[in-house]
Scaffold this motif. Structure first.
Motif, PDB file in Angstrom:
ATOM      1  N   ALA A 112      50.771 -27.778  40.719  1.00  0.00           N
ATOM      2  CA  ALA A 112      49.841 -27.137  39.789  1.00  0.00           C
ATOM      3  C   ALA A 112      49.842 -27.825  38.433  1.00  0.00           C
ATOM      4  O   ALA A 112      48.847 -27.782  37.703  1.00  0.00           O
ATOM      5  N   GLY A 113      50.940 -28.468  38.094  1.00  0.00           N
ATOM      6  CA  GLY A 113      51.031 -29.146  36.804  1.00  0.00           C
ATOM      7  C   GLY A 113      49.995 -30.236  36.623  1.00  0.00           C
ATOM      8  O   GLY A 113      49.591 -30.535  35.494  1.00  0.00           O
ATOM      9  N   GLN A 114      49.541 -30.837  37.721  1.00  0.00           N
ATOM     10  CA  GLN A 114      48.534 -31.894  37.613  1.00  0.00           C
ATOM     11  C   GLN A 114      47.183 -31.323  37.180  1.00  0.00           C
ATOM     12  O   GLN A 114      46.444 -31.964  36.441  1.00  0.00           O
ATOM     13  N   TYR A 115      46.883 -30.124  37.650  1.00  0.00           N
ATOM     14  CA  TYR A 115      45.646 -29.467  37.215  1.00  0.00           C
ATOM     15  C   TYR A 115      45.725 -29.143  35.725  1.00  0.00           C
ATOM     16  O   TYR A 115      44.755 -29.335  34.980  1.00  0.00           O
ATOM     17  N   THR A 124      36.963 -31.955  33.515  1.00  0.00           N
ATOM     18  CA  THR A 124      36.385 -30.739  34.092  1.00  0.00           C
ATOM     19  C   THR A 124      37.037 -30.496  35.447  1.00  0.00           C
ATOM     20  O   THR A 124      37.760 -31.353  35.977  1.00  0.00           O
ATOM     21  N   ARG A 125      36.779 -29.335  36.036  1.00  0.00           N
ATOM     22  CA  ARG A 125      37.369 -29.011  37.340  1.00  0.00           C
ATOM     23  C   ARG A 125      36.886 -29.992  38.415  1.00  0.00           C
ATOM     24  O   ARG A 125      37.662 -30.412  39.271  1.00  0.00           O
ATOM     25  N   VAL A 126      35.598 -30.349  38.337  1.00  0.00           N
ATOM     26  CA  VAL A 126      35.045 -31.291  39.318  1.00  0.00           C
ATOM     27  C   VAL A 126      35.675 -32.664  39.140  1.00  0.00           C
ATOM     28  O   VAL A 126      36.066 -33.324  40.122  1.00  0.00           O
ATOM     29  N   GLN A 127      35.784 -33.131  37.888  1.00  0.00           N
ATOM     30  CA  GLN A 127      36.401 -34.434  37.621  1.00  0.00           C
ATOM     31  C   GLN A 127      37.866 -34.441  38.047  1.00  0.00           C
ATOM     32  O   GLN A 127      38.344 -35.421  38.614  1.00  0.00           O
ATOM     33  N   THR A 128      38.552 -33.348  37.791  1.00  0.00           N
ATOM     34  CA  THR A 128      39.964 -33.248  38.183  1.00  0.00           C
ATOM     35  C   THR A 128      40.123 -33.381  39.685  1.00  0.00           C
ATOM     36  O   THR A 128      40.992 -34.115  40.170  1.00  0.00           O
ATOM     37  N   PHE A 129      39.257 -32.700  40.420  1.00  0.00           N
ATOM     38  CA  PHE A 129      39.378 -32.720  41.875  1.00  0.00           C
ATOM     39  C   PHE A 129      39.089 -34.106  42.441  1.00  0.00           C
ATOM     40  O   PHE A 129      39.865 -34.635  43.246  1.00  0.00           O
TER      41      PHE A 129
END
Length: 213
Positions: A112-115, A124-129
């Motif tokens: 979870a630390g990577q998020y 953003t959430r999309v970029q993170t994924f």
């Protein structure tokens, strides 16, 4: 039938097998990602419905699913599909269910630390994924995906239950006609070659993604 004609018939039927294989992969891989997201959804109803779907698909034989997809629509909706189309639809649904669970395991294995770190950096959430999580997930799930894809090569033989003239169907037909196991032996060689190619592909991919430790 001479050996040349036999080989030609086997090669032509191998083309159908390869077509079933690739169409199943092309449609099941993205569908599996949607199923995985649904399985991990915070909406309890969505997660429950997807979980029921997974239980049904993974808990029943693929052959039964092939028969159901082909014969059920004409009975329920008075409109059916062609044999080949029904075979692809059933194969895609089945493998999407298995791939989805592999995706879910890979995604949930990422700390979870990577998020949180990505959020601090302004992703953003999309970029993170897609930029951070997905490359690591792909690396982690490659062995499991490789096993499933190898199984897919062999499962293409099941579409013969709908009368699709793929490799094993033709091998059985020719074996009965010639009263010989030679066509079945040739089919076995063809399946072995296809699975060897798949194994080599995944081995190369694992090596290329080796920098994700």
């Amino acid at each position: 039938m001479k050996l040349g004609k036999l080989l030609l018939a086997m090669i032509q039927s191998t083309g159908v097998t390869v077509e079933v294989f690739f169409l199943t992969l092309v449609f099941s891989i993205p569908l599996a990602l949607l199923v995985a997201w649904g399985r991990m959804s915070k909406l309890k109803l969505v997660a429950w419905l997807v979980n029921v779907f997974l239980l049904i698909i993974r808990g029943t034989p693929l052959m039964l699913q092939l028969i159901f997809v082909y014969f059920a629509p004409p009975t329920l909706f008075h409109h059916g599909m062609g044999r080949f189309t029904a075979a692809i639809v059933a194969m895609v649904i089945n493998y999407a269910a298995y791939f989805a669970e592999i995706y879910r395991g890979g995604i949930q294995s990422i700390p979870a630390g990577q998020y949180e770190a990505a959020k601090v950096l302004g992703f953003t959430r999309v970029q993170t994924f897609f930029r951070i999580i997905l490359p690591q997930v792909v690396k982690r799930i490659l062995p499991a995906m490789g096993n499933e894809v190898i199984t897919l090569v062999k499962d293409t033989a099941l579409v013969q239950v709908l009368g699709v003239a793929e490799l094993f169907h033709v091998a059985q037909t020719q074996s009965g006609r010639l009263v010989s196991v030679l066509p079945l032996f040739i089919a076995g060689v063809f399946y072995f070659i296809m699975n060897w190619l798949v194994s080599r592909f995944f081995a190369v991919m694992e090596k290329r993604l080796g920098y994700y430790k």
